[in-house]
Design an enzyme around this catalytic site. Sequence first.
Site, PDB file in Angstrom:
ATOM      1  N   LYS A 147      -6.771 -32.181  -5.341  1.00  0.00           N
ATOM      2  CA  LYS A 147      -6.130 -31.220  -6.254  1.00  0.00           C
ATOM      3  C   LYS A 147      -4.850 -31.751  -6.907  1.00  0.00           C
ATOM      4  CE  LYS A 147      -8.302 -27.397  -3.952  1.00  0.00           C
ATOM      5  NZ  LYS A 147      -8.206 -26.227  -3.113  1.00  0.00           N
TER       6      LYS A 147
ATOM      7  N   ASP B 153      -7.054 -20.998  -7.437  1.00  0.00           N
ATOM      8  CA  ASP B 153      -6.990 -20.746  -5.989  1.00  0.00           C
ATOM      9  C   ASP B 153      -5.926 -19.704  -5.648  1.00  0.00           C
ATOM     10  OD1 ASP B 153      -8.894 -22.503  -5.006  1.00  0.00           O
ATOM     11  OD2 ASP B 153      -7.475 -24.139  -4.697  1.00  0.00           O
TER      12      ASP B 153
HETATM   13  P1  NDP Z   1      -5.394 -30.593   2.506  1.00  0.00           P
HETATM   14  O1  NDP Z   1      -6.108 -31.826   2.925  1.00  0.00           O
HETATM   15  O2  NDP Z   1      -4.574 -30.621   1.266  1.00  0.00           O
HETATM   16  O3  NDP Z   1      -4.393 -30.129   3.695  1.00  0.00           O
HETATM   17  C1  NDP Z   1      -4.830 -30.172   5.008  1.00  0.00           C
HETATM   18  C2  NDP Z   1      -3.839 -29.401   5.881  1.00  0.00           C
HETATM   19  O4  NDP Z   1      -4.452 -29.213   7.149  1.00  0.00           O
HETATM   20  C3  NDP Z   1      -2.514 -30.110   6.141  1.00  0.00           C
HETATM   21  O5  NDP Z   1      -1.522 -29.115   6.258  1.00  0.00           O
HETATM   22  C4  NDP Z   1      -2.776 -30.798   7.494  1.00  0.00           C
HETATM   23  O6  NDP Z   1      -1.607 -30.998   8.235  1.00  0.00           O
HETATM   24  C5  NDP Z   1      -3.620 -29.752   8.167  1.00  0.00           C
HETATM   25  N1  NDP Z   1      -4.528 -30.213   9.224  1.00  0.00           N
HETATM   26  C6  NDP Z   1      -5.570 -31.069   9.096  1.00  0.00           C
HETATM   27  N2  NDP Z   1      -6.225 -31.168  10.272  1.00  0.00           N
HETATM   28  C7  NDP Z   1      -5.579 -30.362  11.151  1.00  0.00           C
HETATM   29  C8  NDP Z   1      -5.778 -30.034  12.513  1.00  0.00           C
HETATM   30  N3  NDP Z   1      -6.786 -30.560  13.216  1.00  0.00           N
HETATM   31  N4  NDP Z   1      -4.918 -29.170  13.102  1.00  0.00           N
HETATM   32  C9  NDP Z   1      -3.892 -28.631  12.394  1.00  0.00           C
HETATM   33  N5  NDP Z   1      -3.655 -28.906  11.102  1.00  0.00           N
HETATM   34  C10 NDP Z   1      -4.492 -29.750  10.482  1.00  0.00           C
HETATM   35  O7  NDP Z   1      -6.515 -29.440   2.467  1.00  0.00           O
HETATM   36  P2  NDP Z   1      -6.612 -28.145   1.547  1.00  0.00           P
HETATM   37  O8  NDP Z   1      -5.296 -27.474   1.534  1.00  0.00           O
HETATM   38  O9  NDP Z   1      -7.238 -28.484   0.247  1.00  0.00           O
HETATM   39  O10 NDP Z   1      -7.687 -27.257   2.355  1.00  0.00           O
HETATM   40  C11 NDP Z   1      -7.335 -26.604   3.563  1.00  0.00           C
HETATM   41  C12 NDP Z   1      -8.433 -25.627   3.969  1.00  0.00           C
HETATM   42  O11 NDP Z   1      -8.553 -24.593   3.000  1.00  0.00           O
HETATM   43  C13 NDP Z   1      -9.815 -26.254   4.092  1.00  0.00           C
HETATM   44  O12 NDP Z   1     -10.456 -25.675   5.210  1.00  0.00           O
HETATM   45  C14 NDP Z   1     -10.525 -25.822   2.825  1.00  0.00           C
HETATM   46  O13 NDP Z   1     -11.926 -25.761   2.994  1.00  0.00           O
HETATM   47  C15 NDP Z   1      -9.923 -24.438   2.626  1.00  0.00           C
HETATM   48  N6  NDP Z   1      -9.998 -23.961   1.237  1.00  0.00           N
HETATM   49  C16 NDP Z   1     -10.800 -22.894   0.932  1.00  0.00           C
HETATM   50  C17 NDP Z   1     -10.873 -22.408  -0.358  1.00  0.00           C
HETATM   51  C18 NDP Z   1     -11.734 -21.242  -0.665  1.00  0.00           C
HETATM   52  O14 NDP Z   1     -12.009 -20.989  -1.838  1.00  0.00           O
HETATM   53  N7  NDP Z   1     -12.169 -20.493   0.316  1.00  0.00           N
HETATM   54  C19 NDP Z   1     -10.108 -23.020  -1.457  1.00  0.00           C
HETATM   55  C20 NDP Z   1      -9.270 -24.103  -1.024  1.00  0.00           C
HETATM   56  C21 NDP Z   1      -9.236 -24.568   0.269  1.00  0.00           C
HETATM   57  P3  NDP Z   1      -0.756 -32.390   8.196  1.00  0.00           P
HETATM   58  O15 NDP Z   1       0.244 -32.206   7.081  1.00  0.00           O
HETATM   59  O16 NDP Z   1      -0.138 -32.456   9.527  1.00  0.00           O
HETATM   60  O17 NDP Z   1      -1.744 -33.492   7.945  1.00  0.00           O
END
Ligand code: NDP
Length: 269
Positions: free
Chosen positions: A76, A110
């Site tokens: 994104k 979003d």
């Molecule tokens: P990003 O990759 O941008 O961010 C990932 C985030 O998750 C970071 O804050 C990361 O923390 C954290 N993270 C990753 N793994 C873990 C873990 N095992 N435990 C705790 N924290 C973790 O992802 P997005 O923001 O794009 O997406 C996040 C979620 O939102 C996904 O599940 C996605 O499918 C969902 N989503 C759903 C949408 C919908 O329309 N329903 C739209 C957009 C997203 P750190 O900074 O520590 O790495």
Amino acid sequence: MSEWFEWRDAPRAEFAVIGEPIAHSWSPRMMTAAFEALRLPYRYVAIRVPASEFSQALDHLAALGYWGLNVTLPLKGLAYEWAEHHDEFSERYSMANTLDMRTRSAANTDAPGFLETVVAAGIEAPSQVLVLGAGASGQSISMALADAGYQVRVWNRTSQNAVNLINRIGGNSTSCTEPDPQDCSLLVNATASSIKGEDLPVIWERASPGALAYDLAYSIYPTPFLRTAFQHGLQTIDGREMLAAQGARSLEWWLQIESPREVMRREVS
Ligand code: NDP
């Protein structure tokens, strides 16, 4: 798992969702149902695009005649940078989930789509909200909630990312080093934990019974976050509502028509 393509093998189509991973996406079936309801002859497919190949892949898809793309994790920020024109939300969050290839424009559907579902669930500003995650979605929904007058508390696994986000949001938003939901009406899981099948270290004993736990992820089974929330007496909602809301807004942005929202919601429910 749905059908998906590598970007080099992308078929001719008008619309696609791109990301990595992409096999989990329900967007193709939801958007296909929308086009059928609108009697429009457009094809919408899922395409795997690694972040390192983003601009090559977009050039290729533009040459194939793609008109609109939805963009999911982790692309994104790259989508925002690729675009030459931005709607107010993508400009505000520096993230885009919707691209118009013909005009090299970007939108973020979003955040307003998410807010729409929160209000529909009866959670009004200035309620307190615990946002778990400071990645792309965590950033845009935290800013959207704060802009709409909610009191936002952000927790992130890497705590510095939560601090950086709060510095950008300002106002009375805070970051926390442990995911403490005390006094919150809404807890949002905006981390990628659920798509990895992992739970989060929320201090559930401090959650108010009846609060709403909202996981942005979706699947046919309750996510680990929502299972645990339910066991602690919270209401639950998963990412299908947001999927339908952001998808409806993307369609409206591309085509300037009213989306068949009920059809789209039904297709993913
Ligand atoms: P990003 O990759 O941008 O961010 C990932 C985030 O998750 C970071 O804050 C990361 O923390 C954290 N993270 C990753 N793994 C873990 C873990 N095992 N435990 C705790 N924290 C973790 O992802 P997005 O923001 O794009 O997406 C996040 C979620 O939102 C996904 O599940 C996605 O499918 C969902 N989503 C759903 C949408 C919908 O329309 N329903 C739209 C957009 C997203 P750190 O900074 O520590 O790495």
